[in-house]
Design a protein around this motif. Structure first.
Motif, mmCIF file in Angstrom:
data_model
loop_
_atom_site.group_PDB
_atom_site.id
_atom_site.type_symbol
_atom_site.label_atom_id
_atom_site.label_comp_id
_atom_site.label_asym_id
_atom_site.label_seq_id
_atom_site.Cartn_x
_atom_site.Cartn_y
_atom_site.Cartn_z
ATOM 1 N N MET A 1 0.840 -1.195 0.000
ATOM 2 C CA MET A 1 0.000 0.000 0.000
ATOM 3 C C MET A 1 0.873 1.242 0.000
ATOM 4 S SD MET A 1 -2.984 -1.051 2.718
ATOM 5 C CE MET A 1 -3.965 -2.528 2.508
ATOM 6 N N ASP A 32 1.767 -1.837 6.902
ATOM 7 C CA ASP A 32 1.280 -0.825 5.966
ATOM 8 C C ASP A 32 2.290 0.307 5.881
ATOM 9 O OD1 ASP A 32 -0.035 1.139 4.555
ATOM 10 O OD2 ASP A 32 -1.937 0.931 5.622
ATOM 11 N N GLU A 33 3.072 0.337 4.821
ATOM 12 C CA GLU A 33 4.130 1.338 4.693
ATOM 13 C C GLU A 33 3.598 2.738 4.391
ATOM 14 O OE1 GLU A 33 5.231 0.537 -0.021
ATOM 15 O OE2 GLU A 33 6.526 -0.223 1.564
ATOM 16 N N LEU A 35 1.098 4.008 6.130
ATOM 17 C CA LEU A 35 0.383 4.393 7.344
ATOM 18 C C LEU A 35 1.248 5.231 8.274
ATOM 19 C CD1 LEU A 35 -2.022 4.068 9.405
ATOM 20 C CD2 LEU A 35 -0.866 1.968 10.182
ATOM 21 N N LEU A 309 -5.595 -0.994 10.794
ATOM 22 C CA LEU A 309 -5.521 -1.200 9.347
ATOM 23 C C LEU A 309 -6.875 -1.005 8.677
ATOM 24 C CD1 LEU A 309 -3.138 -4.314 9.210
ATOM 25 C CD2 LEU A 309 -2.566 -1.927 8.712
ATOM 26 N N ARG A 313 -8.078 1.648 5.827
ATOM 27 C CA ARG A 313 -8.754 1.222 4.597
ATOM 28 C C ARG A 313 -10.050 2.003 4.382
ATOM 29 N NH1 ARG A 313 -10.975 -4.812 2.955
ATOM 30 N NH2 ARG A 313 -11.318 -4.338 0.763
#
Length: 337
Positions: A1, A32-33, A35, A309, A313
């Protein structure tokens, strides 16, 4: 992502905070890079963690709203609490979403009062993904509105349908009204009036459904008032826990049972994982400005990770913006396409 998103997280939310929250946030950042997390809580909790983790910054909040406190009163009184501060970050545009496993009532009050309700949405609703062994479905409302008017249920169905589309991936979700029978004339006055209004205003309305249809996943969205929805959800959770416990006890009671347990161990683990509420990590409050996910008070690190997460999303999928467009375009008079 790669789509960058910033989520405010309540470090003090839940029965096992802050330890499991910190563990869950660390896992979410690793997964989640795109985030970034703003961790809200006491300085001695959030500052050391933020110093050790990239894409995390500390937001000191000196107060904590306890589970036993009156939600609305606590939100108004404790303006420097981790819940209120997290919601304020969303309001001010520093974060796009908020996650907490703290007091559900306080999260609902803070999100509504601080983040703000979307114009033309009569009442925000608390939805949840029911992890049916057949397939996941959206159940709403599950506790935000104990007393409802028929028009509220219409909007709950619309908002739940958006969530089912964007988060569960159902292209054309069908929405059903939880009732005591399938016939149009069944139910109390609220159910009968809501049925007529939903049939008139929703293109994806599939009629009434009964309690047995919830876990059977006959419909993608099941709509009811918050009192009934909360009882339904807690019944499902309790029945699941008792059933898995009874199966374990039965298998462990004899030598043959223990041998059989070894044979079906992997299958039961897969089933338990499939129906675990930890998969999505929490319930979205739909109808407020921004993403707000409320986790269970007993959430472990995995549930916290998935809750953060999922919040990210919801932001990326533009769920709040779609609901806002729906409300502005037709004042809730049709289903989102």
């Amino acid at each position: 992502m790669t789509d960058n998103v910033t989520i405010a997280v309540d470090a003090m939310g839940g029965d096992n905070a802050p330890e499991v929250v910190l563990e869950g946030v660390a896992a979410a950042l690793a997964a989640d890079e795109g985030l970034t997390v703003i961790l809200c809580g006491p300085a001695d909790v959030v500052e050391p963690f933020a110093a050790q983790h990239a894409r995390c910054r500390a937001q000191v909040a000196a107060e904590v709203i306890e589970m036993a406190e009156h939600p609305a009163q606590a939100v108004r009184k404790k303006k420097d609490s981790s819940i209120v501060v997290g919601c304020r970050l969303v309001k001010d545009g520093q974060a796009q979403g908020f996650f907490s496993a703290g007091s559900t009532g306080a999260c609902l009050a803070a999100a509504t009062l601080v983040m703000g309700r979307i114009k033309s949405i009569s009442r925000p609703c608390l939805a949840t993904v029911v992890p049916s062994p057949v397939r996941p479905i959206v159940l709403c409302d599950v506790g935000a509105n104990a007393d409802c008017k028929p028009e509220y249920l219409v909007q709950f169905a619309q908002m739940g349908s958006v969530y089912a589309q964007k988060i569960l991936g159902y292209e054309s979700p069908k929405a059903a009204l939880l009732n005591i029978g399938e016939e149009d004339t069944k139910g109390n006055a609220l159910a009968q009036e809501a049925h007529q209004l939903m049939a008139k205003r929703l293109t994806n309305f599939a009629g009434n459904c009964e309690g047995r249809d919830v876990l059977g996943a006959q419909y993608e969205v099941v709509v009811t008032d918050g009192f009934t929805g909360n009882v339904c959800l807690k019944t499902i959770e309790g029945a699941s826990k008792v059933l898995f416990g009874a199966i374990k006890d039965a298998m462990m009671s004899t030598t043959k049972g223990k041998i059989g347990a070894l044979c079906v161990k992997d299958g039961l683990k897969g089933l338990k994982s499939q129906v675990s509420p930890d998969t999505y990590g929490g319930a979205p409050l739909l109808g407020v400005k921004g993403a707000c996910i409320v986790g269970h008070g007993s959430s472990g690190a995995v549930a916290i990770e998935n809750g953060v997460l999922t919040t990210a999303r919801v932001v990326r999928q533009g769920v709040s913006e779609i609901i806002q467009h729906m409300a502005q375009a037709g004042n809730g008079s049709d289903t989102i396409k």
